[in-house]
Design a protein around this motif. Structure first.
Motif, PDB file in Angstrom:
ATOM      1  N   SER A  35       0.828  -1.206   0.000  1.00 57.27           N
ATOM      2  CA  SER A  35       0.000   0.000   0.000  1.00 57.27           C
ATOM      3  C   SER A  35       0.862   1.256   0.000  1.00 57.27           C
ATOM      4  O   SER A  35       0.456   2.303  -0.515  1.00 57.27           O
ATOM      5  N   GLY A  36       2.094   1.146   0.548  1.00 59.39           N
ATOM      6  CA  GLY A  36       3.021   2.289   0.530  1.00 59.39           C
ATOM      7  C   GLY A  36       3.409   2.669  -0.881  1.00 59.39           C
ATOM      8  O   GLY A  36       3.463   3.855  -1.232  1.00 59.39           O
ATOM      9  N   SER A  37       3.688   1.667  -1.725  1.00 56.56           N
ATOM     10  CA  SER A  37       4.067   1.960  -3.116  1.00 56.56           C
ATOM     11  C   SER A  37       2.882   2.499  -3.908  1.00 56.56           C
ATOM     12  O   SER A  37       3.032   3.394  -4.737  1.00 56.56           O
ATOM     13  N   VAL A  38       1.670   1.962  -3.641  1.00 56.50           N
ATOM     14  CA  VAL A  38       0.480   2.458  -4.343  1.00 56.50           C
ATOM     15  C   VAL A  38       0.221   3.919  -3.957  1.00 56.50           C
ATOM     16  O   VAL A  38      -0.071   4.771  -4.818  1.00 56.50           O
ATOM     17  N   ARG A  39       0.352   4.224  -2.670  1.00 59.45           N
ATOM     18  CA  ARG A  39       0.126   5.596  -2.213  1.00 59.45           C
ATOM     19  C   ARG A  39       1.160   6.548  -2.813  1.00 59.45           C
ATOM     20  O   ARG A  39       0.821   7.669  -3.229  1.00 59.45           O
ATOM     21  N   ALA A  40       2.435   6.083  -2.862  1.00 56.86           N
ATOM     22  CA  ALA A  40       3.489   6.913  -3.468  1.00 56.86           C
ATOM     23  C   ALA A  40       3.169   7.214  -4.928  1.00 56.86           C
ATOM     24  O   ALA A  40       3.347   8.348  -5.406  1.00 56.86           O
ATOM     25  N   LEU A  41       2.667   6.196  -5.647  1.00 57.73           N
ATOM     26  CA  LEU A  41       2.330   6.390  -7.062  1.00 57.73           C
ATOM     27  C   LEU A  41       1.128   7.325  -7.235  1.00 57.73           C
ATOM     28  O   LEU A  41       1.112   8.172  -8.136  1.00 57.73           O
ATOM     29  N   LEU A  42       0.120   7.166  -6.362  1.00 58.79           N
ATOM     30  CA  LEU A  42      -1.047   8.064  -6.449  1.00 58.79           C
ATOM     31  C   LEU A  42      -0.635   9.511  -6.191  1.00 58.79           C
ATOM     32  O   LEU A  42      -1.103  10.434  -6.875  1.00 58.79           O
TER      33      LEU A  42
END
Length: 976
Positions: free
Chosen positions: A472-479
């Protein structure tokens, strides 16, 4: 002999059989000038006594006729007000009616009044009353015609009645006075309308006789009275209208995100001012759209123009249809324009080539494509190599519009429930040209603001880090990264005002808005690298520097990206100082910059934003390492350990960095090769030739535009750059000088049409400068009066009126575009100090006036102040604290003083041209136009000018919605 009252005097005269001149002598003795006797009903009293019997009393009638012909009544202050026959309604007494009609012959074609305004209003009322009586009379005899025994007599009476009616109505002056009476007494006009209906019903009894035709003509004249100001002839001797062309080009090139209504209002204003026939007006709009599409640079600009032509302009046409077209059918005008367009084969061929196909996407449907099929078979085709580079066609833009709507719905969902699904949608948007295509479609349909707001909210959502794990950290960074990059791209492509919101709660401005306003480089915005926004909490900066320098890659979990982006500037300063002092090696710098750009591209954008501001402050020998760091950050990281959609994100990042660095690289003569990633080069950038004074550039570009007869997109951008660099006064003053140099009549008219369009770059401020500075200087400096000769002076008057009308109209509707609102205003004087509100202090304008007037006391005295030179605007309580209102009020004060001055010259002629153009451009029933700022006292001065001494012009220049306006108009018209 003692006479008790008027009636007794008349009876005594009849009993003693006074002759008409004896009657006049005795009446003057009975009622000397200044007496308090009630003689205001003299005419009515005489009529009443004359019409008692079955036939009129010839002796008493002779008294009335003598009074009218010898102007005895004028001696008694009657001032030519006609006797009203309205009390007499027994039309069966033919001889009485004939006598009344003969009396009307004595005054109906030569009415005048040189008395007080109230007496002139009485004249208007009396004329309306006479008109009502004549209509009732005509209706009565038209009905009697159908009775066989009375047909001949009725026709004779009707003929006499219609002759007088025609005589009254054939005078424009009389119709103007009736127009005033209609506004003064609305119920009386309702009676006229009812009488018209009755007369119309009875006219069928006349068949096709000459009387019927005469009656129809009279009815038409009466029906034209309420709209006697609205008839304007259209220009039928022109086929090209460069102002319409330039306004459309300017909107498509520089204001795609703007609302459609201001554009529609502006186009309608141009149509009305230039009296353009509707079919040619629509044709010019279409021609401008296709020319813009043909000449625009490839890439994003082409997408924007395609969206403008095929998504925005159809909305404009729909709104144009709602405007009153008189007796014309707008659909027929559009069809007519369409037929004209089909004949412009070279233009359509070029547009087809640019759109990649001509199979029905031109305009708003398949009709043009199918109609042109036969032509296409015979036209030369493009080579395949040329075709390969042509950008997406209108079909893609049209299909992108519903996609925008779907994306907006997706963005409304709860992001926390399915962030991965949302990431997939965003990733798809980044591929190829999808993003620019969608943004262009959103901009042209008015959805870009909503689009941007949703991405601002998404960016805010990424602040939530509670209980976050690796994935979820990588998804949030991408968003965070994708939303940040998209918003930067939107701000650079369509303007930062699209991002900003007025509805943020106090103290809750979103992170991206804060960063964009304080840290993001833009054209014309100078950033201070030492500003507090670049100096966040030192502990956060130290931990970020340590993370960048020591880690092999950036960590993603629990990272507060908005804090990182705010801290990166201070971190870069620490790193740069360490590098310059030899603490860090170039290899260390490479590792740090790889960390910055390797996962989240937004960090690189924020770092370069600060470096751009920093480089501007450095000396020539101090810039090398800062520029080298920009170079490192702009180079993509090629490796496998990057986050999803890295290549797509790098494309947007490179475009953002290139825009950010463009100015500073030019100023420092530095070259940085940004990776060729498919994004376009900056359109319309660096247009000014080097080492050439900007005044020479302005003159040469305007000369070329004037020779061509139309403005192209490139010239519009050059003019905009020069306006930004030179300032509003410099820009306006030099273009007016160019206009005043022109001596060929056809070129001056073309120059006005083009200058008006160029002034649309910032119409409000350029109008303030033109009307508040340049015109007063020209009109008050006798050494400049020769420049105002015809034709350039007349052309400047036309331009001034057009600008004043447009600015006042859009100003009242709050329609200044965001592009105009954000322009710097350093060179504009404070108009409150230029024209002080305190009337005891002579304004700068009045000092200018008094320096050129024989009697300076007249102009600088309080009697010439704004408060005492009463105008309609003051009665409408228009705010004089508004700069435009104040400038207009003072300009009309200046015009009034010139008209009343003892000396005349070309400046006097200029004022006449100005007023004539005001009347020409006047819209029927337009309360609150610029003429409301004209002092009422100016009307009497204007009617002394031969070209302005017409009843219609007096009606046009006075505010008839006000009782005082009606009295001023009645007094001026009655004296003509």
């Amino acid at each position: 002999m003692k006479v008790v009252n008027l009636k007794q005097a008349i009876l005594q005269a009849w009993k003693e059989r006074w002759s008409d001149y004896q009657w006049a002598i005795n009446m003057k003795r009975f009622f000397p000038r200044g007496a308090t006797w009630d003689i205001l009903n003299l005419a009515e009293a005489l009529l009443e006594q004359a019409m008692i019997g079955p036939s009129p009393n010839p002796l008493i009638l002779s008294y009335l006729k003598y009074a009218i012909s010898s102007q005895v009544r004028t001696y008694w202050h009657y001032c030519g007000t006609p006797p009203s026959p309205s009390e007499f309604d027994d039309f069966s007494r033919d001889l009485c009616v004939q006598s009344l009609l003969e009396i009307m012959d004595m005054f109906c074609d030569r009415l005048s009044c040189h008395g007080k305004a109230e007496e002139c209003i009485s004249l208007c009322r009396a004329l309306l009353s006479a008109l009502t009586w004549l209509l009732r009379c005509a209706a009565f005899y038209a009905e009697k015609v159908k009775e066989p025994l009375e047909q001949a007599a009725a026709e004779n009476q009707l003929k006499m009645c219609l002759e007088r009616l025609e005589k009254v109505l054939s005078s424009t002056k009389n119709r103007a006075l009736i127009h005033i009476a209609k506004l003064e007494e609305t119920p009386s006009w309702s009676t006229v309308e009812q009488s018209l209906v009755k007369l119309g019903e009875n006219l069928n009894n006349l068949g096709t006789s000459p009387l019927r035709s005469q009656a129809d003509d009279c009815v038409s004249l009466i029906k034209s009275i309420p709209t006697m100001l609205s008839v304007h002839s259209e220009q039928l001797n022109k086929t090209g209208f460069p102002t319409v062309h330039a306004v459309v080009l300017l909107e498509g090139t520089m204001n795609l995100t703007g609302e459609t209504q201001p554009l529609v209002e502006q186009l309608m204003m141009v149509k009305r001012m230039q009296r353009i026939p509707s079919p040619l007006f629509v044709l010019e709009i279409w021609k401008a759209c296709f020319v813009g599409l043909i000449e625009c640079p490839e890439g994003t600009e082409e997408l924007k123009w395609t969206a403008f032509t095929f998504l925005k302009m159809p909305q404009v046409l729909v709104k144009l249809k709602k405007y009153p077209q008189g007796d014309r059918d707008f659909t027929e005008d559009v069809n007519c324009a369409f037929e004209f367009l089909l004949k412009l084969t070279p233009l359509l061929d070029k547009a087809d080539q640019r759109c990649k196909k001509g199979d029905g996407f031109l305009l708003t449907g398949p009709s043009l494509g199918s109609l042109r099929t036969a032509d296409k078979e015979n036209s030369p085709c493009l080579k395949s190599a040329e075709n390969a580079n042509i950008q997406p066609n209108p079909g893609l833009i049209l299909r992108a519009e519903p996609t925008v709507t779907n994306i907006l719905k997706t963005m409304d969902a709860d992001h926390s429930k399915s962030p991965e699904g949302l990431l997939g949608v965003l990733g798809h948007m980044l591929s190829g040209k999808s993003l620019d295509l969608l943004l262009a479609a959103a901009a042209a349909t008015g959805k870009l603001k909503s689009f941007a707001r949703k991405f601002v909210k998404l960016n805010e959502f990424t602040k939530q880090i509670t209980g976050e794990i690796s994935k979820s950290g990588s998804v949030r960074a991408l968003l965070f990264d994708i939303s940040f990059l998209m918003l930067c791209h939107v701000a650079q492509t369509y303007g930062s005002e699209v991002i900003l919101s007025d509805s943020n709660p106090p103290g809750e401005v979103p992170f991206f808005e804060t960063w964009m306003l304080t840290c993001m480089p833009e054209e014309g915005k100078i950033l201070n690298p030492d500003h507090p926004c670049f100096r966040p909490d030192s502990t956060k900066v130290e931990s970020l520097v340590a993370l960048l320098n020591n880690s092999s890659e950036m960590k993603l979990v629990q990272m507060k990206w908005h804090e990182v982006c705010l801290s990166i500037s201070a971190a870069i300063l620490e790193i740069l100082n360490a590098w310059e002092n030899g603490v860090l090696t170039f290899e260390s710098i490479q590792k740090i910059t790889d960390n910055i750009k390797g996962k989240v591209c937004s960090m690189a954008v924020c770092a370069v934003a600060w470096l751009v501001a920093h480089v501007r402050m450095l000396g020539l020998d101090e810039r090398e390492k800062s520029l080298q760091m920009i170079r490192q950050l702009a180079t993509p990281l090629y490796g496998e350990n990057t986050l999803q959609f890295y290549n797509e994100r790098v494309v947007i990042m490179s475009s953002i960095l290139e825009h950010m660095c463009a100015d500073v690289l030019q100023q420092t003569a530095t070259q940085i090769k940004f990776p060729s990633t498919g994004m376009d080069t900056i359109p319309y950038w660096n247009l000014l030739p080097p080492k050439k004074p900007i005044k020479e550039v302005l003159t040469s570009v305007f000369t070329k535009v004037l020779e061509k007869g139309w403005v192209d997109s490139r010239s519009i951008h050059i003019f905009d750059t020069l306006l930004h660099m030179g300032g509003v006064y410099w820009f306006c003053n030099n273009l007016v000088k160019e206009l005043l140099k022109e001596t060929r009549k056809e070129h001056t008219l073309r120059a006005v049409e083009l200058l008006y369009a160029i002034f649309c770059l910032d119409m409000q401020q350029l109008t303030l400068t033109l009307l508040g500075h340049i015109l007063p200087n020209l009109l008050t400096d006798s050494s400049k009066w020769h420049t105002l000769m015809d034709p350039p002076g007349k052309a400047l008057a036309k331009l001034s009126v057009w600008c004043a009308l447009s600015s006042y109209s859009s100003h009242n509707k709050g329609q200044a575009s965001a592009r105009q609102k954000k322009r710097h205003r350093e060179d504009i004087e404070d108009y409150i100090s230029l024209f002080p509100l305190d009337d005891t202090q002579p304004s700068k304008l009045m000092r200018l006036l008094s320096s050129n007037e024989e009697d300076s006391n007249i102009l600088s005295s309080p009697n010439r102040s704004m408060s005492s030179s009463l105008s309609a605007s003051q009665l409408h309580t228009v705010s004089m604290r508004d700069p435009l209102n104040r400038v207009l009020a003072n300009l009309f004060l200046l015009i009034s003083s010139i008209l009343g001055a003892k000396t005349a010259g070309t400046h006097t002629q200029f004022v006449q041209w100005f007023m004539e153009e005001c009347v020409e451009c006047l819209e029927q029933g337009s309360r609150g136009s610029i003429l409301q700022f004209m002092p009422f006292t100016m009307v009497s001065e204007l009617v002394k000018v031969s070209t302005m001494s017409s009843p219609k012009i007096v009606l046009a220049i006075t505010d008839l919605s006000l009782p005082l306006g009606r009295r001023v108009a009645a007094k001026a018209i009655a004296a003509l």
